[in-house]
Write an enzyme that holds these catalytic residues in place. Structure first.
Site, PDB file in Angstrom:
ATOM      1  N   LYS A 134       0.860  -1.198   0.000  1.00 55.37           N
ATOM      2  CA  LYS A 134       0.000   0.000   0.000  1.00 55.37           C
ATOM      3  C   LYS A 134       0.890   1.239   0.000  1.00 55.37           C
ATOM      4  O   LYS A 134       1.549   1.547   0.985  1.00 55.37           O
ATOM      5  CB  LYS A 134      -0.900   0.036   1.234  1.00 55.37           C
ATOM      6  CG  LYS A 134      -1.801   1.274   1.220  1.00 55.37           C
ATOM      7  CD  LYS A 134      -1.961   1.833   2.612  1.00 55.37           C
ATOM      8  CE  LYS A 134      -2.475   3.244   2.703  1.00 55.37           C
ATOM      9  NZ  LYS A 134      -1.957   4.249   1.796  1.00 55.37           N
ATOM     10  N   GLU A 182       9.871   2.757  10.752  1.00 60.53           N
ATOM     11  CA  GLU A 182      10.854   3.803  10.452  1.00 60.53           C
ATOM     12  C   GLU A 182      10.092   5.116  10.576  1.00 60.53           C
ATOM     13  O   GLU A 182       9.289   5.441   9.699  1.00 60.53           O
ATOM     14  CB  GLU A 182      11.317   3.560   9.004  1.00 60.53           C
ATOM     15  CG  GLU A 182      12.642   4.128   8.660  1.00 60.53           C
ATOM     16  CD  GLU A 182      13.674   3.846   9.684  1.00 60.53           C
ATOM     17  OE1 GLU A 182      14.033   2.682   9.883  1.00 60.53           O
ATOM     18  OE2 GLU A 182      14.123   4.813  10.329  1.00 60.53           O
ATOM     19  N   CYS A 194      13.408  11.820   5.952  1.00 65.03           N
ATOM     20  CA  CYS A 194      13.525  11.400   7.359  1.00 65.03           C
ATOM     21  C   CYS A 194      14.887  11.798   7.884  1.00 65.03           C
ATOM     22  O   CYS A 194      15.069  12.029   9.065  1.00 65.03           O
ATOM     23  CB  CYS A 194      13.388   9.896   7.491  1.00 65.03           C
ATOM     24  SG  CYS A 194      11.879   9.275   6.808  1.00 65.03           S
ATOM     25  N   GLU A 227       9.464  17.322  14.645  1.00 62.59           N
ATOM     26  CA  GLU A 227       9.728  17.127  13.218  1.00 62.59           C
ATOM     27  C   GLU A 227       8.795  18.021  12.399  1.00 62.59           C
ATOM     28  O   GLU A 227       7.575  17.914  12.506  1.00 62.59           O
ATOM     29  CB  GLU A 227       9.528  15.667  12.819  1.00 62.59           C
ATOM     30  CG  GLU A 227       9.980  15.421  11.397  1.00 62.59           C
ATOM     31  CD  GLU A 227       9.974  13.942  11.009  1.00 62.59           C
ATOM     32  OE1 GLU A 227      11.009  13.471  10.529  1.00 62.59           O
ATOM     33  OE2 GLU A 227       8.937  13.285  11.178  1.00 62.59           O
TER      34      GLU A 227
END
Ligand code: UN1
Length: 512
Positions: free
Chosen positions: A189, A264, A298, A398
């Site tokens: 997906k 992750e 990331c 973040e």
């Protein structure tokens, strides 16, 4: 699903192609009959296509197909599976430019970076093709005579692969290649912002010769398609890259079924610049890590921790160079910084600008960029805040956009403390000419990746990739470490002595 502003609602028309799901080797429509659109983030008027809004029922069919394909794929010798990965790598290499341009159009990263993203997919496909002939286990002496001891890896079953939009080719390949070469089948997906890249990738996988049902693609929203996989008792492995909150929720739900979950998640990657550093080199590394991919990696650098004597000269260089960065469509080779992925991302970055103006000192940027053609895209100016404190929100959370915070510190020890003072731990770097301090940083940084005299991005596919602390849950992608996410160990003992031999007992001298 891709969001749009009222200002420029995309207009799909008769020319807009419609793409399908890939289940059991067939391209099929969703049973729900709904579609969603993917648009170009550099120009929202450009509609790339309509994609199937997959449902729980589609996902169930994909899982069934993966289940049916599993016994044969598992029984296929690993070197043969590896040959299909090899053919896939070759096909990607042949189609590199086409894939890269499609990626820039759909995801926005500049074309040089899109080529890098595709190359990363090619690299991992070749690396994992080779694992078909390695996949090392241990063959070790037994403690008993005439007894053989060894360990082998075996596939777990069906892998649920849930991928983000920021590396729309590389990350699906990082996950699917190790899963497939070790004999698992896959239900994939992709992020709803990049279904076209995923479709092109799966088309090439089918062409490379993965048998029907080995790879299945279900596009659609996380709630329908992602959750169905997390809840299914038939999908024992989930690999997810994305938001921390989603990752935590996947881990909680998957824990009820004791699934293997590889996560992750977020990062707040820092660069330390010591007073003895080559400041021009540091500037190059910081700009590339902070504003490359518009800060949407990331591994992107969003904090620079600087020894006080060099704050001014470094800031002057960063400001001057960042001002010169050209924004625009990444298909133009002269453009340095592409758009953010969608209008929601522009809003999120904007909300952090407000926070930053209270906490630090805005020295550059701070606004959506809307001049001329940019008004049709999700552009944001490269932004720098000075005088940020390590625990400020813009120094901790973040942002996933082109926003850099400069954090001044007194000395090396304070720099190490500030670098580690975050709940994340993906990537970090240090610029210094002092070899002793470089080695201390290598030892003391609490991150899964450390760079010396380079920025925080640019991991290569043959080393483990992943983070400490809340960046992940202990698993690694890439390198041979990636095999651990998709295999069970089996330890095998063969006794050819013809008699009963008891480990830990018969090889010990009788005592007393
Ligand atoms: C990511 O942003 O999730 O090291 C992946 C890098 C790239 C991979 C980034 N090779 O920046």
């Amino acid at each position: 699903m891709t969001q749009t502003t009222e200002r420029s609602v995309p207009k799909a028309d008769a020319e807009t192609p419609t793409f399908k799901l890939f289940i059991a080797g067939e391209w099929v429509e969703s049973v729900g009959g709904q579609t969603f659109e993917s648009v170009n983030p550099a120009d929202r008027r450009d509609v790339i296509g309509r994609f199937q809004a997959g449902t729980k029922a589609d996902t169930a069919m994909a899982i069934k197909a993966a289940e049916m394909a599993l016994p044969r794929w598992k029984a296929t010798p690993a070197p043969k599976r590896g040959e299909i990965l090899y053919a896939f790598a070759e096909l990607m290499a042949r189609n590199k430019e086409r894939l890269s341009r499609a990626m820039t159009r759909e995801m926005g990263k500049v074309i040089a970076e899109a080529r890098g993203d595709v190359q990363e997919g090619i690299d991992i496909a070749y690396l994992m093709a080779g694992e078909g002939r390695r996949m090392f286990g241990d063959t070790v002496p037994s403690e008993l005579s005439d007894k053989w001891a060894m360990s082998i890896r075996q596939p777990i079953g069906i892998a649920g692969i849930i991928t983000p939009w920021n590396f729309p080719i590389a990350i699906p390949c990082w996950k699917m290649m190790p899963a497939l070469v070790t004999g698992n089948t896959v239900v994939f997906k992709p992020a709803s912002d990049t279904p076209h890249c995923a479709t092109l990738l799966v088309e090439l996988m089918a062409e490379a010769g993965f048998p029907p049902g080995v790879v299945n693609l279900v596009t659609g929203g996380g709630a329908e398609v992602g959750d169905a996989r997390v809840e299914s008792p038939d999908v024992p492995v989930i690999s997810f890259t994305g938001h921390s909150s989603t990752g935590k929720s996947i881990a909680e739900r998957a824990a009820k079924r004791l699934k293997r979950v590889s996560l992750e998640l977020g990062g707040k990657n820092g660069v330390v610049v010591l007073a003895d550093a080559d400041l021009d080199l540091a500037t190059d590394g910081i700009l590339w890590s902070a504003f490359g991919t518009t800060g949407q990696r990331c591994t992107a650098c969003s904090r620079v921790i600087v020894e006080k004597p060099v704050v001014e000269p470094l800031l002057e260089r960063l400001e001057r160079r960042a001002k010169g960065l050209r924004l625009g469509s990444g298909l133009d080779e002269a453009v340095d910084v592409g758009p953010l992925i969608n209008p929601a991302a522009v809003e999120k970055v904007g909300s952090y600008i407000e926070i930053g103006q209270v906490e630090g000192e805005l020295v550059l940027g701070g606004h959506p960029a809307t001049d001329g053609e940019l008004e049709h895209g999700n552009f944001f100016e490269p932004t720098i805040f000075a005088n940020v404190m390590p625990m400020d929100r813009i120094g901790q959370e973040e942002i996933f956009g082109p926003v850099l915070s400069i954090i001044p510190v007194d000395d090396f020890d304070a720099a190490i403390t500030a670098l580690n003072q975050t709940r994340y731990g993906l990537s970090a770097s240090i610029f210094t000419r002092d070899v002793n301090r470089a080695f201390r940083a290598m030892r003391d940084f609490e991150t899964g990746i450390v760079y010396v005299n380079a920025g925080t991005t640019g991991a290569e596919t043959h080393l483990p990739f992943g983070g400490w602390k809340e960046t992940g849950n202990g698993h690694r992608e890439a390198g041979h470490a990636a095999l651990d996410s998709y295999t069970e160990w089996k330890s095998i003992y063969v006794d050819f002595s013809g008699r009963l031999q008891r480990a830990q007992i018969d090889n010990q001298a009788a005592s007393g």
